[in-house]
Design a protein around this motif. Structure first.
Motif, mmCIF file in Angstrom:
data_model
loop_
_atom_site.group_PDB
_atom_site.id
_atom_site.type_symbol
_atom_site.label_atom_id
_atom_site.label_comp_id
_atom_site.label_asym_id
_atom_site.label_seq_id
_atom_site.Cartn_x
_atom_site.Cartn_y
_atom_site.Cartn_z
ATOM 1 N N ILE A 1 1.364 2.952 -3.325
ATOM 2 C CA ILE A 1 0.252 3.636 -3.997
ATOM 3 C C ILE A 1 0.353 5.139 -3.713
ATOM 4 C CG2 ILE A 1 -2.277 3.745 -4.222
ATOM 5 C CD1 ILE A 1 -1.295 0.907 -4.810
ATOM 6 N N ASN A 2 0.350 5.917 -4.769
ATOM 7 C CA ASN A 2 0.452 7.384 -4.670
ATOM 8 C C ASN A 2 1.762 7.855 -4.041
ATOM 9 O OD1 ASN A 2 -2.093 7.656 -5.792
ATOM 10 N ND2 ASN A 2 -3.111 7.608 -3.805
ATOM 11 N N LYS A 3 2.772 7.012 -3.991
ATOM 12 C CA LYS A 3 4.053 7.440 -3.425
ATOM 13 C C LYS A 3 4.778 8.382 -4.388
ATOM 14 C CE LYS A 3 8.027 5.132 -3.351
ATOM 15 N NZ LYS A 3 8.986 4.036 -3.109
ATOM 16 N N PHE B 1 0.824 -1.207 0.000
ATOM 17 C CA PHE B 1 0.000 0.000 0.000
ATOM 18 C C PHE B 1 0.864 1.266 0.000
ATOM 19 C CE2 PHE B 1 -2.571 3.323 2.028
ATOM 20 C CZ PHE B 1 -3.639 3.330 1.145
ATOM 21 N N ALA B 2 2.050 1.180 0.600
ATOM 22 C CA ALA B 2 2.912 2.360 0.684
ATOM 23 C C ALA B 2 3.400 2.812 -0.695
ATOM 24 C CB ALA B 2 4.104 2.081 1.596
ATOM 25 N N ARG C 1 0.540 9.766 -8.741
ATOM 26 C CA ARG C 1 -0.851 9.705 -8.278
ATOM 27 C C ARG C 1 -1.649 8.786 -9.194
ATOM 28 N NH1 ARG C 1 -2.750 11.294 -3.868
ATOM 29 N NH2 ARG C 1 -1.513 12.847 -2.799
#
Lengths: 562, 85
Positions: free
Chosen positions: A309-311, A306-307, A314
């Motif tokens: 995603i969007n790191k 999850f980290a 976007r």
């Protein structure tokens, strides 16, 4: 049954299905080596020549087999020598269990001989680590280690075991695999609705593009990816680690992403209207300048972490799941489509790259061999079916650009950390895991010397690893940057190297050096025909540069062909 | 330095084990988020309750909390308030 902590380590490893470890003994790990001696019929131990070699060989084993790699080292310098391999495994999501000896618990914190706080040192570069100072805690710590190495996004873990814990007695009953209580979910529940929405985006796209990364191979989702691409007629571009997860001769394969990737997928990333990114993390080497990366596209990001995603980028939609699960569900709802013109755009740009770069390199006639010519030859002679283990730098970029991978788990490379010296020990690990496949280590004259001592393992284990040294007598990639961006001020990139043939021979390895293009094919044939290890030094042009290239700070569509 | 950034309170529940503070504080420094105030309370339940006040932008705090969530010992992470404090 009463056994020692050291014996408990061995029993735990056996219970986890381990039959091979890479390691190096020393004072604080002596009890464990004594137990290994007893169990050498059940666990094969490969004695490396430097602990960095143990960590990287375990990575090569893990990456090429999908299993967890195991390495063992002593305290202090033994443990700190593992650090580079651990950091490499962290960035490339390689499941690794590292077991280190530690000084006796009574000595901890006294600056004892060979004491290093390896747990503190490796916190930022492991998924989890622990120090064990009681024999009875060993099996549970090892069970947790194996669990976390593979759970969700794989990675390295470290178990540091004090000498008294190894020597102490404990009651060993049955080994229990670790089952977490109240586990944080690494894979969320997904509704069909979410996959229908994703499929809708793909179905309505005019210019869709799939970006396939390391996660595809880790999840063994290669077949699903082919099915998805075929059903929805979507072109597939791969990252460095995704490269072996989609057959390079497939009509929808459009090449490699990133700094030295192919022309078409980089340029067209900035024209796609929908991008489906699977198991990849938008690394800076893939995205170039983020401010001008795929701004026109709707991005669907599939990643188990999850980290991610969007790191960096976007996403419009995301799925936190492993690639196999996500692709099979998306597959249910996608429709076949006609993207002929879009595919033609890739073909057109590929033809430009082919004419200006690939054909120019391969058909070049001169006194010197060019790196692509050697790699292309190896690729054709092995039909793209070998395991290729490049080092880092120009040799790595050339290997992945010119080797036409046809099989999964075949491209073993240090992508995230870019660890020079990776190739030789990783090839050793890959050969151990795949005795029936051809394993070719490809290295430059710089990187090969960073872990050259591991030739000793090839000698001792009689491993038929093939080593292709592309020798330009330069640190080629650094030299290329100094030429292009530092006004040709060649600062410390000129190498004076030993006689590699004599060196390989000293290790009992057959070796040959070629300098002329006329000899190349016959020499490659000889290397591949060899039933034992073979070291082929190919002297290549000194001042070659790798193109295409996205200069640092440029956008992907500013990729240069020269 | 902190004036351009919004205040965030991050609460973290972890298992109470050795080095968990080091794991957590290491991530704050890695992501360049300076800790303004921190209080830790260890409960009878074997859990530790962290309350951390930082001044930073939303994106950095979100990225940091995503990483905090990956620490094995961490059970829960929340950003209690977004700005306007």
């Amino acid at each position: 049954m009463k056994i020692t902590g050291a014996q408990a380590i061995i029993e735990s490893l056996l219970a986890e299905g381990v039959d091979l470890v890479f390691g190096y003994p020393g004072g604080a790990i002596l009890p464990t080596y004594d137990a290994l001696f007893e169990s050498k019929e059940r666990i094969r131990h490969v004695l490396v020549r430097h602990e960095q070699g143990a960590a990287i060989a375990a990575e090569g084993y893990a990456k090429s087999s999908g299993r967890t790699g195991v390495c063992i080292a002593t305290s202090g310098p033994g443990a700190t020598n593992l650090v580079t391999g651990i950091a490499d495994a962290m960035l490339d999501s390689v499941p690794l269990v590292c077991i280190t000896g530690q000084v006796a618990s009574s000595l901890i914190g006294t600056d004892a001989f060979q004491e290093a706080d390896i747990v503190g040192i490796t916190i930022p570069i492991t998924k989890w680590n622990i120090q064990v100072s009681r024999a009875e805690d060993i099996p549970n710590a090892i069970a947790k280690a194996f669990y976390y190495a593979k759970d969700g996004r794989p990675g390295p873990v470290l178990v540091d075991i004090t000498k008294d814990a190894q020597a102490g007695m404990m009651e060993f009953t049955e080994y229990a695999k670790y089952v977490p209580r109240g586990k944080k979910s690494t894979q969320h529940k997904h509704s069909d609705m979410q996959f229908i929405e994703i499929a809708d985006l793909l179905n309505n796209a005019k210019r869709p593009l799939i970006l396939a990364g390391n996660g595809v191979g880790i999840a063994n989702a290669e077949e699903e990816l082919v099915k998805l691409a075929e059903k929805a007629t979507i072109p597939v571009a791969c990252t460095l680690h995704g490269l072996h997860s989609f057959p390079s001769n497939h009509e929808y394969f459009v090449g490699l992403l990133g700094m030295h990737g192919n022309y078409a997928p980089n340029i067209l990333t900035n024209e796609a209207d929908v991008i489906l990114a699977i198991g990849m993390r938008f690394d800076d080497r893939v995205t170039g300048n983020l401010a001008r990366y795929a701004k026109q596209a709707k991005i669907i990001h599939v990643d188990i972490d999850f980290a991610e995603i969007n790191k960096n980028v976007r996403s419009h939609m995301h799925v936190q799941a492993d690639a196999k699960y996500a692709i099979s569900h998306i597959l249910r709802f996608v429709q076949s489509n006609n993207h002929k013109e879009w595919h033609h755009r890739f073909k057109h740009l590929h033809d430009q790259e082919y004419e200006q770069v690939i054909k120019a390199e391969l058909s070049h006639k001169g006194d010197m061999i060019r790196m692509p010519q050697a790699m292309d030859l190896v690729s054709r002679k092995t039909k793209g079916e070998a395991i290729v283990v490049p080092d880092v730098g120009q040799n790595q970029m050339v290997a992945m650009r010119y080797y036409k991978f046809q099989k999964p788990k075949s491209h073993i490379s240090s992508g995230g950390l870019g660890t020079m010296g990776f190739a030789l020990p990783a090839a050793i690990g890959a050969k151990m895991a795949n005795p029936d496949r051809e394993v070719i280590c490809v290295a430059g004259d710089g990187g090969i010397q960073m872990n050259i001592q591991e030739l000793g393992v090839i000698l001792q284990e009689k491993l038929p690893v093939k080593i292709l040294l592309l020798n330009n007598n330069y640190l080629g990639m650094v030299r290329q940057w100094q030429e292009m961006f530092y006004e040709e001020r060649y600062s410390f990139v000129d190498l004076v190297s030993p006689d590699f043939v004599a060196l390989a021979n000293a290790y009992g390895i057959k070796a040959r050096k070629v300098t002329s293009p006329d000899e190349l094919e016959e020499a490659v044939d000889e290397m591949l025909a060899s039933k034992e290890a073979y070291f082929l030094e190919v002297v290549v042009e000194k001042r070659e540069k790798v193109f295409p290239m996205i200069p640092a700070g440029s956008a992907v569509d500013e990729i240069r062909l020269s | 330095m902190t004036t351009n950034n919004d205040m965030h309170i991050i609460t973290i529940v972890t298992r109470n084990s050795l080095r968990v503070l080091q794991r957590i504080s290491g991530l704050f420094s890695r992501y360049s988020v300076n800790i303004d105030q921190m209080s830790i309370f260890s409960g009878q339940d074997g859990l530790s309750y962290f309350s951390v006040i930082v001044y930073s932008d939303d994106h950095s705090v979100q990225k940091l909390t995503n990483q905090l969530n990956k620490i094995v010992e961490v059970c829960d992470v929340r950003i209690v308030n977004h700005k306007h404090f």
